[in-house]
Write a protein that holds these residues in place. Structure first.
Motif, PDB file in Angstrom:
ATOM      1  N   VAL A 206       0.854  -1.196   0.000  1.00  0.00           N
ATOM      2  CA  VAL A 206       0.000   0.000   0.000  1.00  0.00           C
ATOM      3  C   VAL A 206       0.886   1.241   0.000  1.00  0.00           C
ATOM      4  O   VAL A 206       1.838   1.338   0.795  1.00  0.00           O
ATOM      5  N   ALA A 207       0.599   2.177  -0.889  1.00  0.00           N
ATOM      6  CA  ALA A 207       1.333   3.443  -0.958  1.00  0.00           C
ATOM      7  C   ALA A 207       0.336   4.593  -0.910  1.00  0.00           C
ATOM      8  O   ALA A 207      -0.831   4.440  -1.290  1.00  0.00           O
ATOM      9  N   ALA A 208       0.803   5.739  -0.428  1.00  0.00           N
ATOM     10  CA  ALA A 208      -0.038   6.937  -0.371  1.00  0.00           C
ATOM     11  C   ALA A 208       0.575   8.023  -1.254  1.00  0.00           C
ATOM     12  O   ALA A 208       1.799   8.192  -1.282  1.00  0.00           O
ATOM     13  N   ARG A 209      -0.277   8.744  -1.990  1.00  0.00           N
ATOM     14  CA  ARG A 209       0.182   9.828  -2.850  1.00  0.00           C
ATOM     15  C   ARG A 209      -0.550  11.110  -2.481  1.00  0.00           C
ATOM     16  O   ARG A 209      -1.760  11.101  -2.236  1.00  0.00           O
ATOM     17  N   ALA A 210       0.200  12.220  -2.440  1.00  0.00           N
ATOM     18  CA  ALA A 210      -0.392  13.520  -2.139  1.00  0.00           C
ATOM     19  C   ALA A 210      -0.818  14.187  -3.438  1.00  0.00           C
ATOM     20  O   ALA A 210      -0.028  14.287  -4.389  1.00  0.00           O
ATOM     21  N   LEU A 211      -2.066  14.638  -3.478  1.00  0.00           N
ATOM     22  CA  LEU A 211      -2.592  15.348  -4.642  1.00  0.00           C
ATOM     23  C   LEU A 211      -2.899  16.786  -4.247  1.00  0.00           C
ATOM     24  O   LEU A 211      -3.488  17.036  -3.193  1.00  0.00           O
ATOM     25  N   GLY A 212      -2.521  17.745  -5.096  1.00  0.00           N
ATOM     26  CA  GLY A 212      -2.775  19.149  -4.789  1.00  0.00           C
ATOM     27  C   GLY A 212      -1.583  19.768  -4.076  1.00  0.00           C
ATOM     28  O   GLY A 212      -0.508  19.159  -3.946  1.00  0.00           O
ATOM     29  N   SER A 213      -1.757  21.008  -3.599  1.00  0.00           N
ATOM     30  CA  SER A 213      -0.677  21.741  -2.944  1.00  0.00           C
ATOM     31  C   SER A 213      -1.202  22.477  -1.721  1.00  0.00           C
ATOM     32  O   SER A 213      -2.332  22.972  -1.730  1.00  0.00           O
ATOM     33  N   PRO A 214      -0.377  22.582  -0.675  1.00  0.00           N
ATOM     34  CA  PRO A 214      -0.770  23.383   0.492  1.00  0.00           C
ATOM     35  C   PRO A 214      -0.621  24.869   0.182  1.00  0.00           C
ATOM     36  O   PRO A 214      -0.051  25.234  -0.849  1.00  0.00           O
ATOM     37  N   PRO A 215      -1.086  25.752   1.063  1.00  0.00           N
ATOM     38  CA  PRO A 215      -0.961  27.192   0.822  1.00  0.00           C
ATOM     39  C   PRO A 215       0.506  27.637   0.854  1.00  0.00           C
ATOM     40  O   PRO A 215       1.393  26.909   1.275  1.00  0.00           O
ATOM     41  N   LEU A 216       0.730  28.876   0.413  1.00  0.00           N
ATOM     42  CA  LEU A 216       2.062  29.473   0.445  1.00  0.00           C
ATOM     43  C   LEU A 216       2.592  29.467   1.883  1.00  0.00           C
ATOM     44  O   LEU A 216       1.884  29.828   2.817  1.00  0.00           O
ATOM     45  N   GLY A 217       3.855  29.058   2.029  1.00  0.00           N
ATOM     46  CA  GLY A 217       4.456  29.003   3.354  1.00  0.00           C
ATOM     47  C   GLY A 217       4.374  27.643   4.012  1.00  0.00           C
ATOM     48  O   GLY A 217       4.849  27.485   5.144  1.00  0.00           O
ATOM     49  N   TYR A 218       3.786  26.643   3.327  1.00  0.00           N
ATOM     50  CA  TYR A 218       3.670  25.290   3.876  1.00  0.00           C
ATOM     51  C   TYR A 218       4.129  24.281   2.819  1.00  0.00           C
ATOM     52  O   TYR A 218       4.026  24.523   1.609  1.00  0.00           O
ATOM     53  N   GLN A 219       4.609  23.155   3.306  1.00  0.00           N
ATOM     54  CA  GLN A 219       4.931  22.062   2.407  1.00  0.00           C
ATOM     55  C   GLN A 219       4.514  20.740   3.055  1.00  0.00           C
ATOM     56  O   GLN A 219       4.374  20.655   4.274  1.00  0.00           O
ATOM     57  N   ILE A 220       4.331  19.744   2.197  1.00  0.00           N
ATOM     58  CA  ILE A 220       3.890  18.439   2.679  1.00  0.00           C
ATOM     59  C   ILE A 220       5.113  17.603   3.041  1.00  0.00           C
ATOM     60  O   ILE A 220       6.068  17.488   2.261  1.00  0.00           O
ATOM     61  N   GLY A 221       5.088  17.048   4.253  1.00  0.00           N
ATOM     62  CA  GLY A 221       6.150  16.155   4.697  1.00  0.00           C
ATOM     63  C   GLY A 221       5.804  14.715   4.377  1.00  0.00           C
ATOM     64  O   GLY A 221       5.434  14.389   3.244  1.00  0.00           O
ATOM     65  N   ALA A 222       5.856  13.854   5.372  1.00  0.00           N
ATOM     66  CA  ALA A 222       5.581  12.436   5.156  1.00  0.00           C
ATOM     67  C   ALA A 222       4.085  12.195   4.968  1.00  0.00           C
ATOM     68  O   ALA A 222       3.258  12.784   5.663  1.00  0.00           O
ATOM     69  N   VAL A 223       3.753  11.359   4.003  1.00  0.00           N
ATOM     70  CA  VAL A 223       2.375  10.905   3.776  1.00  0.00           C
ATOM     71  C   VAL A 223       2.395   9.392   3.978  1.00  0.00           C
ATOM     72  O   VAL A 223       2.897   8.656   3.122  1.00  0.00           O
ATOM     73  N   THR A 224       1.866   8.943   5.114  1.00  0.00           N
ATOM     74  CA  THR A 224       2.095   7.564   5.545  1.00  0.00           C
ATOM     75  C   THR A 224       0.791   6.804   5.761  1.00  0.00           C
ATOM     76  O   THR A 224      -0.015   7.175   6.626  1.00  0.00           O
ATOM     77  N   PRO A 225       0.565   5.731   4.994  1.00  0.00           N
ATOM     78  CA  PRO A 225      -0.616   4.891   5.263  1.00  0.00           C
ATOM     79  C   PRO A 225      -0.387   4.045   6.497  1.00  0.00           C
ATOM     80  O   PRO A 225       0.726   3.560   6.736  1.00  0.00           O
TER      81      PRO A 225
ATOM     82  N   VAL B 252      -4.339  17.175  -0.522  1.00  0.00           N
ATOM     83  CA  VAL B 252      -3.685  18.016   0.486  1.00  0.00           C
ATOM     84  C   VAL B 252      -3.897  19.498   0.222  1.00  0.00           C
ATOM     85  O   VAL B 252      -3.298  20.335   0.889  1.00  0.00           O
ATOM     86  N   THR B 253      -4.753  19.824  -0.730  1.00  0.00           N
ATOM     87  CA  THR B 253      -4.995  21.222  -1.065  1.00  0.00           C
ATOM     88  C   THR B 253      -5.514  21.991   0.149  1.00  0.00           C
ATOM     89  O   THR B 253      -6.489  21.580   0.785  1.00  0.00           O
ATOM     90  N   GLY B 254      -4.835  23.088   0.474  1.00  0.00           N
ATOM     91  CA  GLY B 254      -5.283  23.962   1.557  1.00  0.00           C
ATOM     92  C   GLY B 254      -4.901  23.523   2.953  1.00  0.00           C
ATOM     93  O   GLY B 254      -5.242  24.211   3.921  1.00  0.00           O
ATOM     94  N   LEU B 255      -4.177  22.409   3.121  1.00  0.00           N
ATOM     95  CA  LEU B 255      -3.839  21.931   4.465  1.00  0.00           C
ATOM     96  C   LEU B 255      -2.755  22.796   5.108  1.00  0.00           C
ATOM     97  O   LEU B 255      -1.758  23.141   4.463  1.00  0.00           O
ATOM     98  N   THR B 256      -2.940  23.107   6.386  1.00  0.00           N
ATOM     99  CA  THR B 256      -1.950  23.871   7.145  1.00  0.00           C
ATOM    100  C   THR B 256      -1.557  23.169   8.449  1.00  0.00           C
ATOM    101  O   THR B 256      -0.682  23.645   9.162  1.00  0.00           O
TER     102      THR B 256
END
Length: 207
Positions: free
Chosen positions: A102-121, A147-151
């Motif tokens: 099982v793998a997890a994929r991040a779709l979309g982008s967080p707001p300016l000033g944030y980035q996505i770290g680990a995405v873990t199932p 992950v769109t809009g996540l802070t």
């Protein structure tokens, strides 16, 4: 008055009485149904009132033509006159089962000033079952996380889908479990603030 015509929506066909050791390997085509019904009943009909099936009791693992049977449920006075096509090709194969990662994929982008770290199932493997030719194509089970809009860090319950080596989804198989919890880490990289802008104006405009 009684109207005789083809119902405007195609009706999906479902297989029934499939032997436990077999599975349907092809996508079954929809059918068109010609019916007879009083005019007022036509207005009440929806595709959900039709049940189209192919009875696979006693059929073996091969490709074969099977008659389509259509019944009407929930609205009285409706009679099925004809079904097109009357038979469809059903490809039955031996049922295969195996474990995939099982793998997890991040779709979309967080707001300016944030980035996505680990995405873990939280689940590392899943069982895939279905026709042996399709099961052989499965590379892994994937959970796509929006992950769109996540802070902040979140946990989402995500539906799994079976994909091949190229990442394309492969339908016609069953995954267990069907959903997995996925932990998403959100990292704040910069602090963005809105500040008032004050402008000092000196002198006088030209006349």
């Amino acid at each position: 008055p009684t109207l005789i015509d083809v119902y405007p929506s195609p009706i999906s066909v479902e297989p029934v009485n499939v032997t436990e050791a077999l599975a349907v390997a092809n996508q079954l085509p929809a059918v068109q149904v010609r019916i007879s019904a009083p005019a007022d009943r036509w207005e009440r009909l929806t595709p959900a009132n039709f049940k189209a099936v192919v009875d696979l009791n006693g059929f073996g693992a091969r490709s074969q033509e099977v008659p389509v049977r259509v019944e009407v449920d929930g609205v009285r006075g409706v009679r099925v006159i004809d079904v097109q096509p009357r038979t469809i090709v059903v490809n039955l194969e031996d049922l295969a089962t195996r474990q995939v990662s099982v793998a997890a994929r991040a779709l979309g982008s967080p707001p300016l000033g944030y980035q996505i770290g680990a995405v873990t199932p939280q689940t590392t493997s899943a069982r895939v079952s279905g026709p042996e030719s399709l099961v052989a194509l499965i590379d892994q089970a994937v959970a796509d996380v929006n992950v769109t809009g996540l802070t902040v860090n979140v946990q989402q319950n995500v539906v799994l889908k079976a994909v091949g080596t190229g990442g394309a989804e492969i339908r016609g198989v069953r995954l267990e479990p069907t959903n997995v919890p996925v932990n998403v880490e959100v990292i704040q990289t910069t602090i963005v603030r809105t500040v008032p802008l004050a402008v000092d104006v000196a002198g006088e405009p030209d006349p």
